[in-house]
Design an enzyme around this catalytic site. Sequence first.
Site, PDB file in Angstrom:
ATOM      1  N   HIS A 221      -4.183   2.003   0.803  1.00  0.00           N
ATOM      2  CA  HIS A 221      -4.568   1.963  -0.596  1.00  0.00           C
ATOM      3  C   HIS A 221      -4.133   3.113  -1.446  1.00  0.00           C
ATOM      4  CE1 HIS A 221      -5.894  -2.179  -0.206  1.00  0.00           C
ATOM      5  NE2 HIS A 221      -6.904  -2.040   0.356  1.00  0.00           N
TER       6      HIS A 221
ATOM      7  N   ASP B  33     -10.046  -6.774   8.680  1.00  0.00           N
ATOM      8  CA  ASP B  33     -10.918  -7.576   7.726  1.00  0.00           C
ATOM      9  C   ASP B  33     -10.540  -9.024   7.358  1.00  0.00           C
ATOM     10  OD1 ASP B  33      -8.572  -6.334   6.613  1.00  0.00           O
ATOM     11  OD2 ASP B  33      -9.747  -5.222   5.185  1.00  0.00           O
TER      12      ASP B  33
ATOM     13  N   ASP C 251      -3.700  -5.301   7.822  1.00  0.00           N
ATOM     14  CA  ASP C 251      -5.017  -5.172   7.174  1.00  0.00           C
ATOM     15  C   ASP C 251      -5.006  -6.388   6.183  1.00  0.00           C
ATOM     16  OD1 ASP C 251      -7.574  -3.147   6.110  1.00  0.00           O
ATOM     17  OD2 ASP C 251      -6.643  -4.392   4.352  1.00  0.00           O
TER      18      ASP C 251
ATOM     19  N   HIS D  19      -5.950  -6.646   3.133  1.00  0.00           N
ATOM     20  CA  HIS D  19      -5.335  -6.379   1.957  1.00  0.00           C
ATOM     21  C   HIS D  19      -3.796  -5.977   1.914  1.00  0.00           C
ATOM     22  CE1 HIS D  19      -9.791  -5.643   1.672  1.00  0.00           C
ATOM     23  NE2 HIS D  19      -9.686  -6.305   0.644  1.00  0.00           N
TER      24      HIS D  19
HETATM   25  C1  SP5 Z   1      -9.007  -0.378   3.463  1.00  0.00           C
HETATM   26  C2  SP5 Z   1      -9.738  -1.521   2.795  1.00  0.00           C
HETATM   27  O1  SP5 Z   1      -9.904  -2.532   3.638  1.00  0.00           O
HETATM   28  N1  SP5 Z   1     -10.197  -1.436   1.571  1.00  0.00           N
HETATM   29  C3  SP5 Z   1     -10.608  -2.753   1.150  1.00  0.00           C
HETATM   30  C4  SP5 Z   1     -11.103  -2.037  -0.427  1.00  0.00           C
HETATM   31  C5  SP5 Z   1     -11.797  -3.523  -0.934  1.00  0.00           C
HETATM   32  N2  SP5 Z   1     -12.342  -3.326  -1.798  1.00  0.00           N
HETATM   33  C6  SP5 Z   1     -12.987  -4.505  -2.276  1.00  0.00           C
HETATM   34  C7  SP5 Z   1     -14.268  -3.931  -2.983  1.00  0.00           C
HETATM   35  C8  SP5 Z   1     -15.443  -5.042  -2.834  1.00  0.00           C
HETATM   36  C9  SP5 Z   1     -15.230  -6.281  -3.638  1.00  0.00           C
HETATM   37  N3  SP5 Z   1     -16.871  -7.086  -3.413  1.00  0.00           N
HETATM   38  C10 SP5 Z   1     -16.673  -8.273  -3.934  1.00  0.00           C
HETATM   39  C11 SP5 Z   1     -17.747  -8.875  -3.568  1.00  0.00           C
HETATM   40  C12 SP5 Z   1     -17.451 -10.415  -3.941  1.00  0.00           C
HETATM   41  N4  SP5 Z   1     -18.252 -11.426  -2.969  1.00  0.00           N
HETATM   42 ZN    ZN Z   2      -8.524  -3.985   3.928  1.00  0.00          ZN
END
Ligand code: SP5
Ligand code: ZN
Length: 371
Positions: free
Chosen positions: A186, A311, A222, A224
Amino acid sequence: MSNLMSKEVVTVYNDKVLNHKPTFDIYNGIQNPSLDTPDRAKAIIGALTALNATTDVEIIQPREFGLPFIYRVHDQAYVDHLKKTSERVGQKPPVLLAEIDPESKLPILKEYPAFTYPSVFPHGSNPRSSNRVSDRGLHSFDTSTPVMGDTYELALNAAFTSLTGAEMLAKGNDLVYAFCRPPGHHAEKSMMGGYCYLNNASIAARYLTDQTHKRVGIIDIDAHHGNGTQEIFYGSPDVFYASIHGNPSQIPPYYTGYADEKGEGAGFGYNLNIPLPIGSNDEAFLKALDMTIFQMKLFLPQYLIISLGFDGFKDDPLKIFKLTTEGYAEAARLIGALGLPTLSVQEGGYATADLELNIATYLKSLKNSHL
Ligand code: SP5
Ligand code: ZN
């Protein structure tokens, strides 16, 4: 091919991966403990230690590299910001904060190392103020990515880990795994976010093109979108970035990761996004990976980098996909069958209890399919 004939995976990391302790995710105004816990690192080290005992992997330490290798990907002003912010925060006393005790459900006081989050984000690239608050916002795109006193050192250690992995590929090793933590995909040229500070996979890719003048393919599995890696190579025809991820109209990073983002200028045609619906299973994911590999082959890559996140696993707390351990094994087989010198760089994956099995399965499957 027998086990004796198959190749060892060279694995790069040191114990600094355990030291990174991000405090909170602040998402939509709500504060939760970060999902990027040191227990993730313990699980992955557990898998690597066990594989080392059975000679499936060899473990080496990262070495240090000069900052110019980092500046090939990140703006120097951003790296300076990360360094100075870490130093400033590191001089502050620890913070006492009330936290809900999971057992008693009562607030308890807990001590955290000092940390800083951006207050304003993202507000453009031409700041009129050099105030530390506006500076902080200029270099962060979310509030999931705190800077602590040791963050600069640990982010740099993760970048050295992927650089050491890239160096091993350049020296002729076929299969290398870089256990980078904090993760990287990211992180943009001048922005932290999504738990990432320095873009480890991109730094490795740029090292390989600089040192060898060969084409590098990046496949990001990943769950994301790797907005940072896309931004870094968007205009580059020598690095093909391909990513399979949860539809960004539904999950972060929201602003990028759509199928119509194909690169720009000389880099047009060298960026591929395959967003999949939230809840997708092995079959959908592996079909997308098959399509990705088909496109990747047309690029004739000479090195392959995998941005490796778990993830998308069915029991991940982020609940993005429903992938199984066998799904990751099959993904590794498809990747290994390309037969390219391949560097796998660790990104996310938060189902800590399953991480040990998932990483072990991925590495064994990659090793056994790479002939
Ligand atoms: C490297 C990587 O996998 N980064 C992931 C970043 C994800 N950010 C998301 C933040 C958390 C959001 N939580 C939402 C909970 C809703 N149930
Ligand atoms: Zn991720």
